[in-house]
Write a protein that holds these residues in place. Structure first.
Motif, PDB file in Angstrom:
ATOM      1  N   UNK A  42       0.830  -1.210   0.000  1.00 58.41           N
ATOM      2  CA  UNK A  42       0.000   0.000   0.000  1.00 58.41           C
ATOM      3  C   UNK A  42       0.858   1.252   0.000  1.00 58.41           C
ATOM      4  N   UNK A  43       2.010   1.207   0.676  1.00 55.09           N
ATOM      5  CA  UNK A  43       2.904   2.365   0.680  1.00 55.09           C
ATOM      6  C   UNK A  43       3.436   2.634  -0.726  1.00 55.09           C
ATOM      7  N   UNK A  44       3.743   1.559  -1.460  1.00 60.08           N
ATOM      8  CA  UNK A  44       4.187   1.726  -2.846  1.00 60.08           C
ATOM      9  C   UNK A  44       3.077   2.349  -3.684  1.00 60.08           C
ATOM     10  N   UNK A  45       1.833   1.937  -3.449  1.00 56.53           N
ATOM     11  CA  UNK A  45       0.710   2.532  -4.166  1.00 56.53           C
ATOM     12  C   UNK A  45       0.570   4.013  -3.862  1.00 56.53           C
ATOM     13  N   UNK A  46       0.754   4.389  -2.598  1.00 54.17           N
ATOM     14  CA  UNK A  46       0.664   5.809  -2.219  1.00 54.17           C
ATOM     15  C   UNK A  46       1.770   6.612  -2.896  1.00 54.17           C
ATOM     16  N   UNK A  47       2.971   6.038  -2.959  1.00 52.77           N
ATOM     17  CA  UNK A  47       4.091   6.733  -3.600  1.00 52.77           C
ATOM     18  C   UNK A  47       3.827   6.931  -5.089  1.00 52.77           C
ATOM     19  N   UNK A  48       3.296   5.905  -5.746  1.00 48.40           N
ATOM     20  CA  UNK A  48       2.983   6.023  -7.171  1.00 48.40           C
ATOM     21  C   UNK A  48       1.876   7.048  -7.406  1.00 48.40           C
ATOM     22  N   UNK A  49       0.905   7.109  -6.483  1.00 48.21           N
ATOM     23  CA  UNK A  49      -0.171   8.101  -6.619  1.00 48.21           C
ATOM     24  C   UNK A  49       0.376   9.513  -6.591  1.00 48.21           C
ATOM     25  N   UNK A  96      10.756  -0.065  -2.128  1.00 46.35           N
ATOM     26  CA  UNK A  96      10.460   0.714  -3.335  1.00 46.35           C
ATOM     27  C   UNK A  96       9.570   1.916  -3.010  1.00 46.35           C
ATOM     28  N   UNK A  97       8.611   1.722  -2.100  1.00 48.35           N
ATOM     29  CA  UNK A  97       7.734   2.831  -1.716  1.00 48.35           C
ATOM     30  C   UNK A  97       8.498   3.948  -1.043  1.00 48.35           C
ATOM     31  N   UNK A  98       9.378   3.603  -0.101  1.00 49.32           N
ATOM     32  CA  UNK A  98      10.160   4.619   0.611  1.00 49.32           C
ATOM     33  C   UNK A  98      11.102   5.344  -0.352  1.00 49.32           C
ATOM     34  N   UNK A  99      11.769   4.582  -1.249  1.00 50.89           N
ATOM     35  CA  UNK A  99      12.678   5.212  -2.219  1.00 50.89           C
ATOM     36  C   UNK A  99      11.910   6.144  -3.148  1.00 50.89           C
ATOM     37  N   UNK A 100      10.742   5.677  -3.613  1.00 51.52           N
ATOM     38  CA  UNK A 100       9.944   6.506  -4.531  1.00 51.52           C
ATOM     39  C   UNK A 100       9.523   7.809  -3.863  1.00 51.52           C
ATOM     40  N   UNK A 101       9.156   7.736  -2.573  1.00 49.37           N
ATOM     41  CA  UNK A 101       8.770   8.961  -1.863  1.00 49.37           C
ATOM     42  C   UNK A 101       9.964   9.889  -1.655  1.00 49.37           C
ATOM     43  N   UNK A 102      11.129   9.294  -1.393  1.00 49.71           N
ATOM     44  CA  UNK A 102      12.294  10.116  -1.072  1.00 49.71           C
ATOM     45  C   UNK A 102      12.833  10.865  -2.287  1.00 49.71           C
ATOM     46  N   UNK A 103      12.632  10.320  -3.504  1.00 47.69           N
ATOM     47  CA  UNK A 103      13.184  10.979  -4.701  1.00 47.69           C
ATOM     48  C   UNK A 103      12.234  12.019  -5.287  1.00 47.69           C
ATOM     49  N   UNK A 105      11.267  15.201  -5.016  1.00 49.94           N
ATOM     50  CA  UNK A 105      11.667  16.424  -4.339  1.00 49.94           C
ATOM     51  C   UNK A 105      10.568  17.471  -4.321  1.00 49.94           C
ATOM     52  N   UNK A 106       9.699  17.444  -5.329  1.00 48.04           N
ATOM     53  CA  UNK A 106       8.665  18.484  -5.422  1.00 48.04           C
ATOM     54  C   UNK A 106       7.446  18.194  -4.552  1.00 48.04           C
ATOM     55  N   UNK A 107       7.419  17.015  -3.926  1.00 54.24           N
ATOM     56  CA  UNK A 107       6.251  16.623  -3.130  1.00 54.24           C
ATOM     57  C   UNK A 107       6.638  16.573  -1.658  1.00 54.24           C
ATOM     58  N   UNK A 108       5.900  17.315  -0.836  1.00 52.47           N
ATOM     59  CA  UNK A 108       6.134  17.289   0.599  1.00 52.47           C
ATOM     60  C   UNK A 108       5.325  16.136   1.194  1.00 52.47           C
ATOM     61  N   UNK A 109       6.016  15.115   1.643  1.00 53.08           N
ATOM     62  CA  UNK A 109       5.343  13.907   2.120  1.00 53.08           C
ATOM     63  C   UNK A 109       5.633  13.695   3.597  1.00 53.08           C
ATOM     64  N   UNK A 110       4.560  13.474   4.370  1.00 49.30           N
ATOM     65  CA  UNK A 110       4.714  13.100   5.775  1.00 49.30           C
ATOM     66  C   UNK A 110       4.776  11.580   5.839  1.00 49.30           C
ATOM     67  N   UNK A 111       5.999  11.053   5.746  1.00 45.71           N
ATOM     68  CA  UNK A 111       6.158   9.602   5.690  1.00 45.71           C
ATOM     69  C   UNK A 111       5.613   8.927   6.938  1.00 45.71           C
ATOM     70  N   UNK A 112       5.723   9.575   8.089  1.00 43.84           N
ATOM     71  CA  UNK A 112       5.231   9.001   9.333  1.00 43.84           C
ATOM     72  C   UNK A 112       3.722   8.780   9.280  1.00 43.84           C
ATOM     73  N   UNK A 113       3.013   9.679   8.551  1.00 43.95           N
ATOM     74  CA  UNK A 113       1.562   9.536   8.448  1.00 43.95           C
ATOM     75  C   UNK A 113       1.186   8.257   7.717  1.00 43.95           C
TER      76      UNK A 113
END
Length: 261
Positions: A42-49, A96-103, A105-113
């Protein structure tokens, strides 16, 4: 206060209500690791979204359903053990989800959420979507209850009785994927399985029939969400982990009661 908490409470109650019967099947079929795998996906899905700028819930649902279908097919092979396969898929999709979120740069993501839930951030649209999804899952579970129970007790015997085992097993996995996708905001991807497993494990000690266990798991889940949110509000603790602690506390209390024969 009630205006602020009401959407969050209703969203949490919707997830807890449907987690009861689904969690019972997870406990009976020992599918906790399967639930973890879908949650990590699900985290990978959120990152792709976020990367594709599409609806987050829709992307998470598609990711979970895709992983559930892939796992259903892969589990038919005999070269890799089932738990090993789940471990590979779970940790790979999480990474893959964490890496996708970290790269991004233009998206402010609250990973803890995403990891631990952010129930206080739900909107009324989220509440409506969660209750609609919960109603759909409960309706399908009630409709297919006997078939789902038959393949859980004994798949070979269920096949002899004319139950479409493969289709029923696939339905269970898809419903589980849909629930996990909808529950990502409640306790987060790392703790979603706890809301499925802990209330059901507690209800097992209080029940003498499958139907009782499914309903009492929902009741324990509803109490866990309510007590967890109260704890979070008054002690200023994270909501998702507080709900899990409340569920664990209720489970410990059920240990005081002698299980029915």
């Amino acid at each position: 206060m009630i205006e602020l908490l009401l959407p969050s409470l209703l969203a949490g109650l919707a997830v807890a209500l449907v987690s009861g019967p689904m969690g019972a099947f997870v406990v009976w079929r020992r599918m906790a690791f399967f639930g973890d795998t879908l949650a990590h996906g699900a985290l990978l899905g959120a990152a792709l979204a976020l990367a594709l700028d599409v609806n987050l819930y829709l992307a998470v649902v598609v990711a979970c359903l895709s992983i559930a279908l892939a796992l259903t097919g892969l589990q038919q092979q005999r070269q890799i053990a089932g738990d090993t396969l789940l471990g590979i898929v779970a940790h790979t999709t999480l990474a893959l989800g964490v890496i996708s979120l970290s790269v991004q740069q233009s998206v402010q993501v609250d990973l803890m959420a995403y990891l631990f839930g952010d129930l206080l951030a739900v909107t009324w649209n989220d509440v409506l979507a969660l209750w609609a999804g919960a109603a759909l899952i409960i309706a399908l579970v009630v409709w297919q209850w006997r078939a789902l129970l038959s393949i859980t007790v004994n798949e070979e015997l269920a096949q002899v009785e004319g139950v479409p085992v493969a289709l029923t097993r696939l339905l269970l996995m898809l419903l589980l994927a849909l629930l996990i996708a909808g529950a990502i905001r409640t306790v987060g991807v790392l703790l979603i399985t706890s809301l499925l497993v802990i209330p059901a494990a507690g209800a097992r000690r209080l029940s003498s029939t499958p139907e009782q266990m499914a309903m009492r798991a929902s009741v324990l889940g509803l109490l866990s969400v309510t007590l967890g949110m109260a704890m979070s509000w008054y002690a200023d603790t994270p909501v998702g982990p507080s709900i899990v602690v409340a569920a664990a506390t209720l489970f410990v209390l059920t240990l005081l009661r002698r299980p029915p024969s």
